[in-house]
Design an enzyme around this catalytic site. Structure first.
Site, PDB file in Angstrom:
ATOM      1  N   HIS A  17       1.063  -1.181   0.048  1.00  0.00           N
ATOM      2  CA  HIS A  17       0.110  -0.146  -0.030  1.00  0.00           C
ATOM      3  C   HIS A  17       0.857   1.284  -0.156  1.00  0.00           C
ATOM      4  O   HIS A  17       1.573   1.464   0.903  1.00  0.00           O
ATOM      5  CB  HIS A  17      -0.947   0.050   1.178  1.00  0.00           C
ATOM      6  N   CYS A  76      -9.691  18.899  82.476  1.00  0.00           N
ATOM      7  CA  CYS A  76     -11.023  18.957  82.812  1.00  0.00           C
ATOM      8  C   CYS A  76     -11.999  17.771  81.803  1.00  0.00           C
ATOM      9  O   CYS A  76     -11.764  17.729  80.795  1.00  0.00           O
ATOM     10  CB  CYS A  76     -11.648  20.255  82.627  1.00  0.00           C
TER      11      CYS A  76
END
Length: 627
Positions: A194, A346
């Site tokens: 191709h 506390c």
């Protein structure tokens, strides 16, 4: 006239026998290639000159030591100070089951494999490299698949025997991407035929290379075609930068796609490790001096298995311990449910805005219902009463469990981290010893550095033992708590090994400093040599026993328990039948055992650390235990 009959007549094959000689030849070729590959297996050695410090190049002796492999012996390492190579990593006392590969070694192996495939299959080298990359650089796999079904392999990989499209007597062609017309000499095509123009090919190849290693199996740009693009075409059309990237991907594929080769995980290291799979210990040491586990690529962690290491590392980095800390040290606000840590004495707690709810820390009730009548600021009668009634038992139990779990994890993690930092300090001290102190000590004591290797061996032993001891704490954390006998045995072995290591470390770190004093060095250097070498040997034995026991899963506990029961039963039986005579016999046995501990030179061996002491000594010079 006499009839001349040939002595040998050609024998014609039977018509039913259709023997494919080309197939037989191919089978013979692949068999010979496999025999060659088996002969070469494991013989690639990138650093034969510094393979084994103690072997002296004797391959037979090294092979013999490998055959006598002991699964419980630690791979302690020694540095070759006499080597001119820059590689100062330690070589093992036994033959290595791996090879350190440089980039040149990887390229050489790639070229060898490509040449083998190209020769046996009669294909080009670029096609051979495509096959090897597709089958993960397994020469035998390529041979098997190719000779089983060549057409299928060509179709799958993308190696057409002949072009799909042929252009004859054509002067111009249309590019399949930009659709412009170009002269044939300006068009390029893969094996399929191709055609595409130079510009489109360059853009296609450059994009694929920038996308990553997938470019190694680049296919034809035509959507209907699966033909592969060869490396020589990429080199002809790609830019110099892209060619360099492709070359790096090609080298990396040999390591990353190969099941018996991995990169060294140390930062900045470019070496690879070729490992003989199924050959025992996974601990390897790269040329960069980094030791790691080839199986999980974490740092070397023998004798702990990879699964335990993975769980330990995940626990150290996960959020589970943060949640345990929150659960153990905080309580949720009764109103908004956010966790609150008490930072004052506390019991009167005020939640942060926007909640601002005030409550009692102990019973989590509204503070408006509290005061001096409920016990004041530091007590709560309601909480004590509810606790006695069992109202808060579940919450308190959960919080107590979290606190205990956190304390247990902290215990093991602190010791794991402490040994890690001690190992790093020992590595730094070892480097300083090799680069500075050995030369200085050689001048002070008037001895060659080759006579001072016992100091280097001691420091290498310290480094290795710190690594082993560090991972024993991870082992201890995951040891089931209900197995009390195993835990006691483990803690005993760990304690003995740690005690020996501390004595060795103190001797190498503290006592050695006196002999580095140039003004007034002590005269008993030979006694120090004997002591340090003895401590090194004793500590090695301790850790070999520890490693062997942990790798066996502390299986000795059952046999020890069984033998102990037998001994107890026998002694009880003897006592009941012989009375006082049994005790007298035991005393005689003890004295005879003491006599057997004395060797031919008059030294007695310590039953605790096996150190040979002079006969007049009543206390062991190593472990300070009485005779």
């Amino acid at each position: 006239m006499p009839l001349c009959v040939p002595l040998f007549r050609p024998i014609k094959p039977e018509p039913a026998c259709n023997l494919d000689f080309s197939f037989v030849i191919r089978v013979l070729i692949i068999f010979i290639a496999r025999m060659d590959s088996e002969d070469d297996f494991g013989m690639h050695d990138a650093n034969d000159d510094d393979e084994d410090f103690y072997s002296g190049g004797d391959d037979d002796a090294a092979a013999a030591s490998m055959d006598s492999d002991d699964a419980g012996v630690a791979d302690y390492e020694f540095i070759d100070n006499d080597s001119d190579d820059s590689y100062d990593a330690a070589s093992h006392r036994y033959q290595q089951n791996y090879t350190v590969l440089t980039e040149a070694d990887i390229r050489h192996r790639q070229e060898e494999d490509v040449t083998k495939i190209s020769t046996v299959l009669s294909i080009s080298k670029v096609a051979a490299s495509i096959l090897l990359r597709y089958y993960n650089w397994s020469v035998s796999k390529v041979h098997d698949e190719w000779f089983a079904d060549e057409e299928k392999v060509r179709r799958t990989v993308g190696l057409p025997e002949k072009p799909v499209i042929e252009h004859r007597n054509v002067k111009q062609l249309d590019c399949g991407i930009c659709f412009d017309t170009y002269p044939c000499k300006e068009m390029h095509a893969a094996a399929c035929g191709h055609p595409f123009c130079f510009t489109c090919w360059a853009g296609y190849i450059g994009t694929a290379i920038n996308d990553g290693p997938g470019c190694l199996m680049l296919r034809c740009p035509d959507p209907s075609c699966g033909a592969v693009v060869f490396q020589d075409m990429i080199n002809a059309l790609a830019s110099n930068e892209d060619k360099e990237k492709f070359s790096r991907y090609f080298i990396r594929s040999y390591v990353e796609d190969n099941r018996k080769t991995k990169w060294c995980p140390a930062p900045g290291c470019d070496y690879a490790i070729d490992f003989i799979v199924g050959s025992g210990s996974f601990d390897v040491t790269c040329r960069c001096s980094y030791s790691f586990c080839w199986n999980c690529t974490e740092e070397a962690h023998r004798p702990v298995d990879c699964g335990t290491v993975a769980k330990w590392i995940l626990k150290n980095s996960a959020e589970s311990e943060n949640m345990n800390w929150i659960l153990a040290n905080s309580k949720p606000c009764p109103k908004c449910k956010r966790p609150i840590e008490k930072n004052q004495g506390c019991m009167h707690i005020t939640c942060t805005p926007p909640c601002k709810f005030e409550f009692c820390w102990l019973c989590l009730g509204a503070w408006s219902e509290h005061g001096e009548r409920t016990g004041g600021f530091y007590a709560c009668n309601r909480y004590e009463t509810a606790k006695q009634e069992g109202v808060y038992d579940e919450a308190e139990k959960r919080r107590e469990m979290a606190k205990n779990s956190l304390e247990r994890y902290t215990h093991y993690y602190e010791r794991w981290a402490t040994n890690q930092s001690s190992r790093q300090k020992a590595l730094a001290d070892l480097q300083q010893m090799q680069s500075v102190h050995l030369e200085k000590l050689s001048d002070i004591q008037c001895q060659p550095e080759s006579q001072l290797k016992f100091i280097t061996e001691a420091w290498l032993q310290i480094v290795e033992c710190r690594r082993v001891l560090k991972w024993t704490y991870a082992y201890g954390y995951y040891l089931p708590e209900h197995e009390h006998a195993k835990r006691q045995f483990f803690e005993y072995l760990q304690g003995e090994a740690e005690s020996g290591l501390e004595r060795l470390h103190q001797c190498a770190e503290k006592e050695l400093q006196a002999y580095l004093n140039e003004e007034d060095p002590p005269k008993d250097f030979n006694e120090f040599r004997t002591k340090l070498a003895g401590l090194t040997s004793v500590t090695r034995n301790y850790f070999e026993n520890l490693v062997r026991a942990l790798e066996n899963g502390l299986s000795d506990v059952d046999s020890i328990g069984a033998s102990s029961k037998a001994v107890i039963s026998k002694s009880l039986g003897g006592a009941s039948s012989k009375g006082r005579g049994g005790r007298g016999k035991a005393t005689t046995s003890r004295s005879s055992s003491s006599n057997r501990n004395i060797d031919d030179f008059g030294h007695w061996s310590c039953e605790h650390c096996t150190f040979a002491n002079v006969r007049s000594a009543t206390v062991c010079q190593m472990c300070q235990r009485r005779r």
